[in-house]
Each structure stands twice: as structure tokens, then as C-alpha cells.
Design a protein around this motif. Structure first.
Motif, PDB file in Angstrom:
ATOM      1  N   ILE A  46      10.463   1.620   0.614  1.00 38.39           N
ATOM      2  CA  ILE A  46       9.357   1.231  -0.262  1.00 38.39           C
ATOM      3  C   ILE A  46       9.608  -0.136  -0.892  1.00 38.39           C
ATOM      4  O   ILE A  46       8.860  -0.548  -1.772  1.00 38.39           O
ATOM      5  N   ASP A  47      10.652  -0.825  -0.447  1.00 35.40           N
ATOM      6  CA  ASP A  47      10.933  -2.162  -0.961  1.00 35.40           C
ATOM      7  C   ASP A  47       9.838  -3.123  -0.491  1.00 35.40           C
ATOM      8  O   ASP A  47       9.397  -3.069   0.658  1.00 35.40           O
ATOM      9  N   ASN A  48       9.379  -3.984  -1.382  1.00 34.59           N
ATOM     10  CA  ASN A  48       8.293  -4.939  -1.122  1.00 34.59           C
ATOM     11  C   ASN A  48       6.971  -4.244  -0.805  1.00 34.59           C
ATOM     12  O   ASN A  48       6.164  -4.750  -0.031  1.00 34.59           O
ATOM     13  N   LYS A  49       6.748  -3.082  -1.399  1.00 33.37           N
ATOM     14  CA  LYS A  49       5.487  -2.362  -1.223  1.00 33.37           C
ATOM     15  C   LYS A  49       4.614  -2.566  -2.449  1.00 33.37           C
ATOM     16  O   LYS A  49       5.084  -2.747  -3.563  1.00 33.37           O
ATOM     17  N   LYS A  50       3.303  -2.508  -2.216  1.00 36.25           N
ATOM     18  CA  LYS A  50       2.321  -2.629  -3.281  1.00 36.25           C
ATOM     19  C   LYS A  50       1.386  -1.430  -3.183  1.00 36.25           C
ATOM     20  O   LYS A  50       0.801  -1.176  -2.129  1.00 36.25           O
ATOM     21  N   PHE A  51       1.279  -0.688  -4.284  1.00 35.65           N
ATOM     22  CA  PHE A  51       0.425   0.490  -4.336  1.00 35.65           C
ATOM     23  C   PHE A  51      -0.740   0.206  -5.278  1.00 35.65           C
ATOM     24  O   PHE A  51      -0.578  -0.442  -6.309  1.00 35.65           O
ATOM     25  N   VAL A  52      -1.930   0.720  -4.922  1.00 35.80           N
ATOM     26  CA  VAL A  52      -3.166   0.417  -5.648  1.00 35.80           C
ATOM     27  C   VAL A  52      -3.816   1.725  -6.112  1.00 35.80           C
ATOM     28  O   VAL A  52      -3.841   2.714  -5.381  1.00 35.80           O
ATOM     29  N   PHE A  53      -4.352   1.681  -7.347  1.00 38.88           N
ATOM     30  CA  PHE A  53      -5.119   2.796  -7.895  1.00 38.88           C
ATOM     31  C   PHE A  53      -6.381   2.219  -8.523  1.00 38.88           C
ATOM     32  O   PHE A  53      -6.317   1.302  -9.338  1.00 38.88           O
ATOM     33  N   ILE A  54      -7.551   2.723  -8.136  1.00 41.77           N
ATOM     34  CA  ILE A  54      -8.829   2.237  -8.663  1.00 41.77           C
ATOM     35  C   ILE A  54      -9.552   3.402  -9.326  1.00 41.77           C
ATOM     36  O   ILE A  54      -9.717   4.471  -8.727  1.00 41.77           O
ATOM     37  N   LYS A  55      -9.969   3.168 -10.571  1.00 37.35           N
ATOM     38  CA  LYS A  55     -10.680   4.193 -11.327  1.00 37.35           C
ATOM     39  C   LYS A  55     -11.979   3.579 -11.832  1.00 37.35           C
ATOM     40  O   LYS A  55     -11.975   2.541 -12.489  1.00 37.35           O
ATOM     41  N   ASP A  56     -13.091   4.224 -11.515  1.00 34.83           N
ATOM     42  CA  ASP A  56     -14.402   3.709 -11.892  1.00 34.83           C
ATOM     43  C   ASP A  56     -14.971   4.566 -13.022  1.00 34.83           C
ATOM     44  O   ASP A  56     -15.139   5.772 -12.867  1.00 34.83           O
ATOM     45  N   ALA A  57     -15.262   3.935 -14.159  1.00 29.60           N
ATOM     46  CA  ALA A  57     -15.891   4.618 -15.293  1.00 29.60           C
ATOM     47  C   ALA A  57     -17.297   4.049 -15.472  1.00 29.60           C
ATOM     48  O   ALA A  57     -17.704   3.115 -14.764  1.00 29.60           O
ATOM     49  N   GLU A  58     -18.043   4.577 -16.418  1.00 28.12           N
ATOM     50  CA  GLU A  58     -19.417   4.121 -16.633  1.00 28.12           C
ATOM     51  C   GLU A  58     -19.477   2.676 -17.108  1.00 28.12           C
ATOM     52  O   GLU A  58     -20.324   1.906 -16.659  1.00 28.12           O
TER      53      GLU A  58
END
Length: 153
Positions: A46-58
Motif C-alpha cells: 500500500i506504499d504510494n497509494k491514494k484512497f478516496v472517499f466521497i460523501k454527498d450531503a444536501e
């Protein structure tokens, strides 16, 4: 004659049970992958990895990034206000510890090179589903997807 009919019916039953066992085994494997259990990902780098989380609210959209480089981590929060169109961000830095059981502990105690009194901490479970790496927050069940997997599609 009775013995032949009983033998054939017994053989047919065994074949159908074996077919059902294969289907049940596939379903259980998918469920285990979804939960992240019984996966041996100790050798996944997992070295040099980029993880993304997207949360959509009103009223806003939140995009969070975890960038891992060795035992150092950068945690970025980006907030996009839907009403004004303005964006704001927080950039935290800190370190991570990876255990043998696919658990990753994140502790970000620096906010834009300033020490913060209460660090951002996350306990994440590394999982893999259909050749895509995920980090699952064990407290909130949020799923972070590997950016390389996400950008391929």
C-alpha cells in the motif's frame, strides 16, 4: 430392480447437493470479501497509494483523501459548498501502523504543519473485492477506494 432405482436416486441426490455446495461456496466467498474477513492481504503493498472517499450531503460535498508513503500519511478533507460553489480544505499529516491482520491505524496530528491538540485517528480494514483495494473504517463503515482502481473505469 429396487436397489438400482435407490442407487440411481442416491447418486442423483449427491450430484445435486454437490452443485448446490459450489453455489453456496461462491456466495459465502463474496460475503466474506464484502465484510473483509478471511482475506490474506499481508503481501499487498500500500506504499504510494491514494484512497478516496466521497460523501454527498444536501448542502455540501465532502471529498477525503488518504495518501500513504511508507509509514507517513497525508489526510486531506475538501468541502465543496453547493450554495456558493466555494471549496475549503484541511491537510493533516501523521503516521500509520499496519498490523498483520489487515488493520491500518492512522493518526494525523499535524494540521498544515501545526500541531493539533486532538489528532485525527482512524482504524481501517484493508479489503479486496474484485481486484479493487478498499479501506473500510471500522467505526463508521465508510469505504475508501483505491484511486488507481477508480480512475481505470
Amino acid at each position: 430392480m429396487k436397489k438400482i432405482l435407490i442407487g440411481i436416486s442416491l447418486l442423483a441426490t449427491l450430484v445435486s447437493v454437490k452443485a448446490q455446495y459450489g453455489t453456496i461456496n461462491d456466495i459465502l466467498t463474496q460475503l466474506e470479501e464484502r465484510k473483509g474477513v478471511n482475506q490474506h492481504l499481508e503481501n499487498v503493498n500500500i506504499d504510494n497509494k491514494k484512497f478516496v472517499f466521497i460523501k454527498d450531503a444536501e448542502d455540501h460535498t465532502e471529498r477525503d483523501f488518504i495518501v500513504i508513503k511508507g509509514n507517513k500519511v497525508t489526510y486531506v478533507e475538501v468541502f465543496d459548498d453547493k450554495a456558493t460553489g466555494e471549496s475549503s480544505s484541511n491537510v493533516f499529516s501523521g503516521d500509520i501502523v499496519r498490523s498483520k491482520k489487515n488493520i491500518i491505524s492512522l493518526r494525523a496530528d499535524m494540521l498544515e504543519n501545526q500541531k493539533v491538540p486532538i489528532p485525527v485517528t482512524k482504524t481501517l480494514l484493508l479489503t479486496k473485492q474484485k481486484d479493487i483495494l478498499y479501506l473500510i473504517d471500522v467505526n463508521t463503515k465508510d469505504r475508501w477506494i483505491d484511486e488507481e482502481s477508480y480512475s481505470k473505469k
